[in-house]
Design a protein around this motif. Sequence first.
Motif, PDB file in Angstrom:
ATOM      1  N   ILE A  92       0.841  -1.189   0.000  1.00 30.78           N
ATOM      2  CA  ILE A  92       0.000   0.000   0.000  1.00 30.78           C
ATOM      3  C   ILE A  92       0.882   1.247   0.000  1.00 30.78           C
ATOM      4  CG2 ILE A  92      -1.784   1.273   1.257  1.00 30.78           C
ATOM      5  CD1 ILE A  92      -2.772  -1.356   0.186  1.00 30.78           C
ATOM      6  N   PRO A  93       0.698   2.168  -0.938  1.00 28.66           N
ATOM      7  CA  PRO A  93       1.449   3.427  -0.885  1.00 28.66           C
ATOM      8  C   PRO A  93       1.225   4.127   0.448  1.00 28.66           C
ATOM      9  CG  PRO A  93       0.273   3.225  -2.971  1.00 28.66           C
ATOM     10  CD  PRO A  93      -0.218   2.112  -2.087  1.00 28.66           C
ATOM     11  N   MET A  94       2.281   4.635   1.041  1.00 33.31           N
ATOM     12  CA  MET A  94       2.162   5.242   2.361  1.00 33.31           C
ATOM     13  C   MET A  94       1.216   6.443   2.349  1.00 33.31           C
ATOM     14  SD  MET A  94       3.864   3.310   4.340  1.00 33.31           S
ATOM     15  CE  MET A  94       4.338   4.137   5.861  1.00 33.31           C
ATOM     16  N   SER A  95       1.145   7.144   1.221  1.00 35.03           N
ATOM     17  CA  SER A  95       0.231   8.288   1.139  1.00 35.03           C
ATOM     18  C   SER A  95      -1.219   7.828   1.240  1.00 35.03           C
ATOM     19  CB  SER A  95       0.453   9.042  -0.172  1.00 35.03           C
ATOM     20  OG  SER A  95       0.278   8.168  -1.293  1.00 35.03           O
ATOM     21  N   LEU A  96      -1.537   6.708   0.606  1.00 34.04           N
ATOM     22  CA  LEU A  96      -2.893   6.173   0.673  1.00 34.04           C
ATOM     23  C   LEU A  96      -3.188   5.637   2.066  1.00 34.04           C
ATOM     24  CD1 LEU A  96      -5.574   5.332  -0.572  1.00 34.04           C
ATOM     25  CD2 LEU A  96      -4.465   3.249  -1.422  1.00 34.04           C
ATOM     26  N   ALA A  97      -2.214   4.945   2.641  1.00 36.69           N
ATOM     27  CA  ALA A  97      -2.396   4.420   3.993  1.00 36.69           C
ATOM     28  C   ALA A  97      -2.612   5.553   4.997  1.00 36.69           C
ATOM     29  CB  ALA A  97      -1.183   3.583   4.389  1.00 36.69           C
ATOM     30  N   ALA A  98      -1.892   6.665   4.811  1.00 38.59           N
ATOM     31  CA  ALA A  98      -2.045   7.810   5.703  1.00 38.59           C
ATOM     32  C   ALA A  98      -3.442   8.403   5.589  1.00 38.59           C
ATOM     33  CB  ALA A  98      -0.993   8.862   5.395  1.00 38.59           C
ATOM     34  N   LEU A  99      -3.983   8.441   4.369  1.00 40.04           N
ATOM     35  CA  LEU A  99      -5.341   8.945   4.167  1.00 40.04           C
ATOM     36  C   LEU A  99      -6.352   8.048   4.886  1.00 40.04           C
ATOM     37  CD1 LEU A  99      -7.277  10.938   2.816  1.00 40.04           C
ATOM     38  CD2 LEU A  99      -7.264   9.450   0.786  1.00 40.04           C
ATOM     39  N   GLN A 100      -6.173   6.735   4.758  1.00 37.84           N
ATOM     40  CA  GLN A 100      -7.072   5.800   5.440  1.00 37.84           C
ATOM     41  C   GLN A 100      -6.960   5.958   6.960  1.00 37.84           C
ATOM     42  OE1 GLN A 100      -5.577   2.161   3.703  1.00 37.84           O
ATOM     43  NE2 GLN A 100      -7.268   2.045   2.235  1.00 37.84           N
ATOM     44  N   ALA A 101      -5.721   6.090   7.450  1.00 36.16           N
ATOM     45  CA  ALA A 101      -5.507   6.213   8.890  1.00 36.16           C
ATOM     46  C   ALA A 101      -6.141   7.477   9.454  1.00 36.16           C
ATOM     47  CB  ALA A 101      -4.012   6.194   9.203  1.00 36.16           C
ATOM     48  N   THR A 102      -6.216   8.532   8.648  1.00 39.92           N
ATOM     49  CA  THR A 102      -6.834   9.780   9.088  1.00 39.92           C
ATOM     50  C   THR A 102      -8.272   9.542   9.541  1.00 39.92           C
ATOM     51  OG1 THR A 102      -5.451  11.067   7.577  1.00 39.92           O
ATOM     52  CG2 THR A 102      -7.449  12.133   8.410  1.00 39.92           C
ATOM     53  N   PHE A 103      -8.976   8.674   8.834  1.00 38.61           N
ATOM     54  CA  PHE A 103     -10.361   8.373   9.185  1.00 38.61           C
ATOM     55  C   PHE A 103     -10.446   7.262  10.240  1.00 38.61           C
ATOM     56  CE2 PHE A 103     -10.506  10.191   4.915  1.00 38.61           C
ATOM     57  CZ  PHE A 103     -11.465  11.183   5.085  1.00 38.61           C
ATOM     58  N   LEU A 104      -9.559   6.248  10.122  1.00 37.67           N
ATOM     59  CA  LEU A 104      -9.608   5.127  11.057  1.00 37.67           C
ATOM     60  C   LEU A 104      -9.313   5.556  12.489  1.00 37.67           C
ATOM     61  CD1 LEU A 104      -7.798   2.371   8.947  1.00 37.67           C
ATOM     62  CD2 LEU A 104     -10.235   2.497   9.487  1.00 37.67           C
ATOM     63  N   GLU A 105      -8.456   6.568  12.656  1.00 38.30           N
ATOM     64  CA  GLU A 105      -8.098   6.969  14.013  1.00 38.30           C
ATOM     65  C   GLU A 105      -9.222   7.720  14.718  1.00 38.30           C
ATOM     66  OE1 GLU A 105      -5.518  11.043  13.198  1.00 38.30           O
ATOM     67  OE2 GLU A 105      -4.515   9.102  13.080  1.00 38.30           O
ATOM     68  N   LEU A 106     -10.313   7.986  14.017  1.00 39.92           N
ATOM     69  CA  LEU A 106     -11.488   8.601  14.631  1.00 39.92           C
ATOM     70  C   LEU A 106     -12.368   7.574  15.325  1.00 39.92           C
ATOM     71  CD1 LEU A 106     -12.496  11.081  11.770  1.00 39.92           C
ATOM     72  CD2 LEU A 106     -11.188  11.593  13.846  1.00 39.92           C
ATOM     73  N   LEU A 107     -12.123   6.288  15.050  1.00 40.57           N
ATOM     74  CA  LEU A 107     -12.921   5.238  15.671  1.00 40.57           C
ATOM     75  C   LEU A 107     -12.594   5.116  17.163  1.00 40.57           C
ATOM     76  CD1 LEU A 107     -12.595   2.498  12.895  1.00 40.57           C
ATOM     77  CD2 LEU A 107     -14.571   3.985  13.347  1.00 40.57           C
ATOM     78  N   PRO A 108     -13.525   4.597  17.974  1.00 43.63           N
ATOM     79  CA  PRO A 108     -13.259   4.454  19.420  1.00 43.63           C
ATOM     80  C   PRO A 108     -11.985   3.660  19.714  1.00 43.63           C
ATOM     81  CG  PRO A 108     -15.580   4.094  18.951  1.00 43.63           C
ATOM     82  CD  PRO A 108     -14.896   4.201  17.610  1.00 43.63           C
ATOM     83  N   VAL A 109     -11.772   2.566  18.967  1.00 41.43           N
ATOM     84  CA  VAL A 109     -10.529   1.793  19.077  1.00 41.43           C
ATOM     85  C   VAL A 109      -9.941   1.719  17.663  1.00 41.43           C
ATOM     86  CG1 VAL A 109      -9.458  -0.379  19.756  1.00 41.43           C
ATOM     87  CG2 VAL A 109     -11.462   0.445  20.997  1.00 41.43           C
ATOM     88  N   PRO A 110      -9.098   2.659  17.305  1.00 40.38           N
ATOM     89  CA  PRO A 110      -8.612   2.732  15.923  1.00 40.38           C
ATOM     90  C   PRO A 110      -7.715   1.558  15.558  1.00 40.38           C
ATOM     91  CG  PRO A 110      -7.484   4.334  17.302  1.00 40.38           C
ATOM     92  CD  PRO A 110      -8.590   3.760  18.126  1.00 40.38           C
ATOM     93  N   PRO A 111      -7.997   0.877  14.431  1.00 42.88           N
ATOM     94  CA  PRO A 111      -7.127  -0.209  13.991  1.00 42.88           C
ATOM     95  C   PRO A 111      -5.794   0.290  13.436  1.00 42.88           C
ATOM     96  CG  PRO A 111      -8.859   0.172  12.390  1.00 42.88           C
ATOM     97  CD  PRO A 111      -9.179   1.049  13.563  1.00 42.88           C
TER      98      PRO A 111
END
Length: 312
Positions: free
Chosen positions: A239-258
């Motif tokens: 996974i390109p790190m830029s794409l992974a960073a975009l996904q992580a931006t939203f995932l870290e909003l979850l109560p327990v971010p993966p």
Amino acid sequence: MSRQLVTIFGGSGFVGRHVVRRLAADGWLCRVAVRNPDSATFLKVDGDPGQVVPFAADVTDMKSVERAVVGAKRVVNLVGILYQKGRRTFQRVHVDGAANVAKAARAAGVERLVQMSAIGADPNSPAAYGRTKAAGEAAAKAAFDEVSIVRPSVVFGPEDDFFNRFAAMARISPVLPEFPAKFQPVYVADVASAIARILDDPDTRGKTYELGGPRVITFHEFLELVLRVTGRHRPIVAIPMSLAALQATFLELLPVPPLTRDQLKLLGRDNVVSPGALTLSDLGISPTTMEAVLPTYLHRYRPQTKQRKRLA
């Protein structure tokens, strides 16, 4: 050995429960210092009646830390977080918490202190996790001269949050993401044994140990191992790190971010024992292989087989 008291901060966590079980088996009276004592009651069965005692304490609250170390001969601080949430920040937990435990231990006349850090602890780390782990080490050393530091690589075992996470992902995801890092996974029971030996051996005072397993693996090899053990077949995609960073931006909003952006920065660096570091072998411990342990708990992620017809 006559029973003496050891206080284990974070004793109900993944590594903590194994440390408590090992120290109880060695004959220690174990005070399990956790924010919610009810979460640690399951550990009572790992010792004789009254040998393992849950105790309310928060490393960010100095008064509760001071109460938790009263009468203790040894103290172990295992408290750490993988992501920040509200007041549970890396600074408060990793740095201020480590300082509180070390200061309280020194004031209480504690003989030995073990501070758990992590491989990747580095004041110049791109990740706040790595920088605050390094700052926590420095804070503990400033307050308790002969503190012993343990830095494990990725820790595996039945309750781990790494192998289990990707094994669970392989059940539902059509592909598995690959990152560039290398790891040296270490078995949780070996980490517990290392801490027990450090507490018992005065020659370990003031030393830092980097704990890794018997081999270094790439992230690709790690995923292949998970798929092999779980009997799954999934493409592994870089996974390109830029794409992974975009996904992580939203995932870290979850109560327990993966996944968080800070964790992603850690996945961009190797997590292996440094050349010349003190290791498990210096403590007389032969590291356990992943292949010997992973099948004992990742089997639950294997595809369900058809049940046999019941005999009439």
